[in-house]
Structures are given as C-alpha cells and as structure tokens.
Design a protein around this motif. Structure first.
Motif, PDB file in Angstrom:
ATOM      1  N   GLN A   1       0.704  -1.316  -0.036  1.00  0.00           N
ATOM      2  CA  GLN A   1      -0.185  -0.032   0.031  1.00  0.00           C
ATOM      3  C   GLN A   1       0.840   1.233  -0.025  1.00  0.00           C
ATOM      4  N   GLN A   2       1.232   1.674  -1.069  1.00  0.00           N
ATOM      5  CA  GLN A   2       2.064   2.792  -1.422  1.00  0.00           C
ATOM      6  C   GLN A   2       1.704   3.724  -2.372  1.00  0.00           C
ATOM      7  N   LEU A   3       1.951   5.091  -2.021  1.00  0.00           N
ATOM      8  CA  LEU A   3       1.582   6.077  -3.145  1.00  0.00           C
ATOM      9  C   LEU A   3       2.911   6.902  -3.251  1.00  0.00           C
ATOM     10  N   LEU A   4       3.169   7.217  -4.374  1.00  0.00           N
ATOM     11  CA  LEU A   4       4.352   7.935  -4.910  1.00  0.00           C
ATOM     12  C   LEU A   4       4.012   8.994  -5.525  1.00  0.00           C
TER      13      LEU A   4
ATOM     14  N   ARG B   1      10.615  13.775  -4.715  1.00  0.00           N
ATOM     15  CA  ARG B   1       9.591  12.338  -4.679  1.00  0.00           C
ATOM     16  C   ARG B   1       9.136  12.142  -3.427  1.00  0.00           C
ATOM     17  N   VAL B   2       7.963  11.738  -3.052  1.00  0.00           N
ATOM     18  CA  VAL B   2       7.275  11.809  -1.723  1.00  0.00           C
ATOM     19  C   VAL B   2       6.710  10.337  -1.866  1.00  0.00           C
ATOM     20  N   LEU B   3       7.126   9.382  -0.986  1.00  0.00           N
ATOM     21  CA  LEU B   3       6.697   8.169  -0.975  1.00  0.00           C
ATOM     22  C   LEU B   3       5.763   7.973   0.303  1.00  0.00           C
ATOM     23  N   TRP B   4       4.534   7.654   0.176  1.00  0.00           N
ATOM     24  CA  TRP B   4       4.033   7.240   1.399  1.00  0.00           C
ATOM     25  C   TRP B   4       3.772   5.466   1.752  1.00  0.00           C
ATOM     26  N   ASP B   5       3.921   4.923   2.703  1.00  0.00           N
ATOM     27  CA  ASP B   5       3.770   3.778   2.711  1.00  0.00           C
ATOM     28  C   ASP B   5       3.030   3.350   4.069  1.00  0.00           C
ATOM     29  N   VAL B   6       1.861   2.671   3.837  1.00  0.00           N
ATOM     30  CA  VAL B   6       1.100   2.251   4.882  1.00  0.00           C
ATOM     31  C   VAL B   6       1.485   0.651   4.884  1.00  0.00           C
ATOM     32  N   ALA B   7       1.594   0.262   6.463  1.00  0.00           N
ATOM     33  CA  ALA B   7       1.893  -1.120   6.942  1.00  0.00           C
ATOM     34  C   ALA B   7       0.866  -1.294   8.259  1.00  0.00           C
ATOM     35  N   ALA B   8       0.501  -2.630   8.437  1.00  0.00           N
ATOM     36  CA  ALA B   8       0.167  -3.067   9.635  1.00  0.00           C
ATOM     37  C   ALA B   8       0.782  -2.770  10.834  1.00  0.00           C
TER      38      ALA B   8
END
Length: 150
Positions: free
Chosen positions: A79-82, A91-98
């Motif tokens: 679950q990532q948005l770049l 570049r801005v990378l958003w990462d969502v993890a449990a």
C-alpha cells in the motif's frame, strides 16, 4: 549533487486499508490534513490514488517556496503512493503497513540536492524543516481519521 533523504514514521490508530484510503483521497481528505506550509493546493486530474495530478506551493521557509506539480502512482510493493514532481527530482513516497496500534505510515521524501556551499546548507537545514512540515501532516492525518471514524 547528492540525493537528500528525509524519513518519518507515525502510528495511526486505524486499520491499514482505512489509513491508505484516507491518504489516497487527494480530493477530500488531503486538503484537510495540509499544514499551513502548503498553499494553492489543487487536484488537476483524477482525485483518488493512481493517475491523480496535484499542484501546490510548499513554503519550506518564509523565503523559500517550491511550486510542485505531482503525478501520483501506486508502486506494486504494498500500500504505497508515490508523488513525483514533474518539474524537479522531488519524490514523496507514502507507505502504509500493519502495526499493533493499527497502521504505521512511513513517508520518504527525496530529491537531488544542490552542490557546493548551497548544497551544504540544503543538506544541513532542509531535512529538519521537512520533518516538521510532514510531521504536522501526519499528525493531521491521525486527527482527521479519528474525527471521521464512525
């Protein structure tokens, strides 16, 4: 020129899918979580996740303003948005993890810094300023998700 990397993490008390959906909502949620350093924010195409185009001015300091025109992609690794600025190497990378509390959101901001003396000052001072700005954005994300929860 060398790459500059800024990394922040926050736990969000919401399931990863709720957190990711909130971050991917560039039309409604994102304007709600922007700190004052973001002005002129607009969605110019799309609005949710991959294919969205956004534009804004980032006020890194009172005198330093960067105009950003970013295209959003979703890398295949989870679950990532770049957010890739079409006008620079930002570049801005958003990462969502449990995470035990719900979700862990990691944001990685990178760009090619200037060389020489200007680059020294950029590498020295820009990371601290961006940590403050994006830290406020992450705090607003948590507050907004909590406020929107049923």
């Amino acid at each position: 020129m060398s790459e500059i990397l800024v990394v922040l993490e926050r736990d969000v008390v919401a399931p990863p899918d709720v957190t990711f959906d909130a971050l991917a909502d560039y039309s409604i949620m994102r304007p709600k979580i922007l700190p004052e350093q973001f002005t002129g924010y607009q969605v110019t195409a799309g609005g949710t996740g991959e294919g969205t185009h956004i534009t804004y001015d980032l006020h890194a300091t009172k005198k330093r303003v960067r105009h950003v025109e970013a295209v959003i992609t979703e890398p295949p690794a989870g679950q990532q948005l770049l957010e890739s600025d079409t006008r620079s190497t930002l570049r801005v990378l958003w990462d969502v993890a449990a995470a035990p509390a719900g979700s862990k959101v990691t944001v990685k901001i990178t760009w090619q810094g200037a060389g020489g003396v200007k680059g020294f000052f950029e590498r020295t001072f820009a990371p601290g300023g961006l940590k403050k700005i994006y830290g406020a954005k992450l705090d607003q994300l948590q507050q907004q998700i909590a406020q929107d929860a049923p």
